[in-house]
Write an enzyme that holds these catalytic residues in place. Structure first.
Site, PDB file in Angstrom:
ATOM      1  CG  ASP A  84       1.994  20.179   5.364  1.00 30.61           C
ATOM      2  OD1 ASP A  84       1.439  19.403   6.154  1.00 30.61           O
ATOM      3  OD2 ASP A  84       1.667  21.375   5.228  1.00 30.61           O
ATOM      4  CB  CYS A 126       8.682   1.318 -16.605  1.00 27.58           C
ATOM      5  SG  CYS A 126       9.631   2.522 -15.676  1.00 27.58           S
ATOM      6  NE  ARG A 142       6.929   5.936 -12.816  1.00 32.26           N
ATOM      7  CZ  ARG A 142       7.299   5.836 -14.087  1.00 32.26           C
ATOM      8  NH1 ARG A 142       6.727   4.967 -14.891  1.00 32.26           N
ATOM      9  NH2 ARG A 142       8.240   6.620 -14.566  1.00 32.26           N
ATOM     10  CB  CYS A 200      -8.388 -10.139  13.047  1.00 34.66           C
ATOM     11  SG  CYS A 200      -9.730 -11.263  12.653  1.00 34.66           S
ATOM     12  CG  HIS A 201      -5.158  -7.253  11.536  1.00 36.34           C
ATOM     13  ND1 HIS A 201      -4.116  -8.141  11.636  1.00 36.34           N
ATOM     14  CD2 HIS A 201      -5.821  -7.586  10.402  1.00 36.34           C
ATOM     15  CE1 HIS A 201      -4.142  -8.966  10.594  1.00 36.34           C
ATOM     16  NE2 HIS A 201      -5.173  -8.652   9.842  1.00 36.34           N
ATOM     17  CB  CYS A 255      -8.927  -4.433   8.820  1.00 37.71           C
ATOM     18  SG  CYS A 255      -9.233  -4.279   7.076  1.00 37.71           S
TER      19      CYS A 255
END
Lengths: 279, 107
Positions: A66, A240, A236, A97-98, A94
């Protein structure tokens, strides 16, 4: 002599009884088999590859499914806001240009990390965002684990949701891929373990109370319940590395970017899932 | 808590209909039991109350305690019989309140 015979009889009797018990006991399903009973997981399996969604509990899957309930969208909102916010000396955003991100960024997230001819380096999406900010917008770069950076990364990658992971590992990207592969199989830390020792050799087994996943990176940045916030893939990696008692690298270092490329290739054809929800 | 909360209220509903409202706000919900890098306790800082008013009258409220996870999410049902405005308020331990409102048209 008589005693021996009795003893033998008792032993044989016991073993027959034991065998009968073993045969009669219903075979218990493995944790993964139980997970696979949920029809929702089928979109997250390609051949032998399974995303972390499959290994997550049903409750966690519900939160991810959801878009309103998924707390990662609080960060996506930040990204969406910053997309059209003018920042820096060049007076650009951003969007200058995009244009609209849902059009221009469609599929882009699935191709990162990518080799860049401009910097002659392998760039993760975060590197690219900061490069654009510094060179085109003349704005201050964002910190790797800041809400702005996580939000923008999640917002850009969200535009590729459902599209297959498709990174380039040939041509100029090849040495980076090879370095990532080497890192993945290199034993490290006091426990002397490589990434592959868990995620290739033992996925779907229990690692303490958790079901060990294949370690697929297609859902990052992810909302991790343990962190209670969104975090990057490199965060992450640090986790680890610490768990095998190795000194972690910093987010955004070449080592982790190369590893990210190797992992994205490992997850090739799996659907992009950003922003996912994980334990 | 500066970021704006996410709220989902249907734009319109039928008279007497039961509607679902969902809210999500960004907050770290510091429990007061964690220790910082200096070994000292990080003071408690949570949203301790959430309330929803409809036309000035409270229809839903909740007190929160340190066991509530970060970014509290609420989903609840309200029966509406006239058009009006839902007002939402989240109050934290410093007494700071974040408010938001949503309109609903009832036919």
């Amino acid at each position: 002599m008589k005693r021996t015979i009795i003893r033998v009889t008792v032993a044989v009797g016991a073993s027959v009884l034991l065998a009968a018990c073993v045969a009669a006991a219903p075979k218990e399903k493995t944790a993964l088999e139980k997970r696979l009973e949920d029809p929702r997981v089928k979109n997250y399996i390609v051949g032998e590859k399974m995303t972390g969604y499959v290994f997550a509990t049903a409750a966690t899957r519900t939160v991810q499914d959801d878009d309103f309930e998924n707390p990662a969208f609080l960060w996506v909102d930040i990204g969406e806001e910053n997309w059209s916010k003018v920042d820096g000396a060049a007076g650009k955003s951003c969007a200058s240009c995009h244009g609209d991100a849902p059009d221009s960024m469609k599929g882009v997230g699935a191709t990162y990390p990518k080799y860049s001819g401009e910097t002659k380096k392998l760039m993760a999406l975060q590197h690219r965002i900061n490069w654009e900010r510094e060179n085109r917008m003349k704005a201050k770069p964002w910190k790797w684990e800041s809400d702005e950076m996580l939000g923008m990364t999640a917002y850009v990658k969200l535009q590729s949701r459902g599209m297959p992971v498709n990174v380039k590992i040939d041509g100029p990207a090849k040495p980076f891929y090879e370095a990532g592969k080497k890192f993945y199989n290199q034993r490290r830390g006091m426990l002397d373990m490589a990434c592959a020792n868990c995620h290739v050799d033992y996925p779907a087994t229990m690692i303490r109370s958790n079901l060990l996943s294949q370690g697929m990176p297609n859902g990052f940045p992810t909302y991790r319940l343990k962190w209670q916030k969104v975090g990057s893939l490199h965060r992450r990696f640090r986790g680890c590395n610490k768990q095998v008692r190795a000194a972690p690298y910093k987010q955004g270092t070449d080592e982790y970017t190369n590893l990210e490329l190797f992992l994205m290739d490992r997850a090739r054809d799996l659907p992009m899932e950003t922003p996912s929800v994980r334990m | 808590m500066a970021k704006k909360p996410r709220i989902k209220v249907p734009k319109s509903a039928k008279k007497g209909e039961q509607i679902q409202i969902k809210t999500l706000i960004s907050h770290k919900m510091e429990t007061g039991r964690r220790k910082g890098k200096d070994g000292k306790l990080i003071p408690r800082m949570i949203i301790n109350n959430f309330s929803c008013k409809f036309g000035g009258k409270e229809v839903f409220s909740a007190d929160m305690y340190p066991a509530i996870a970060a970014n509290p999410y609420f989903a609840f049902y309200v029966t509406v019989d006239k058009s009006g405005t839902f007002e939402f308020a989240w109050t934290d331990d410093k007494g700071k309140t974040v408010t938001a409102s949503k309109d609903i048209a009832v036919t």
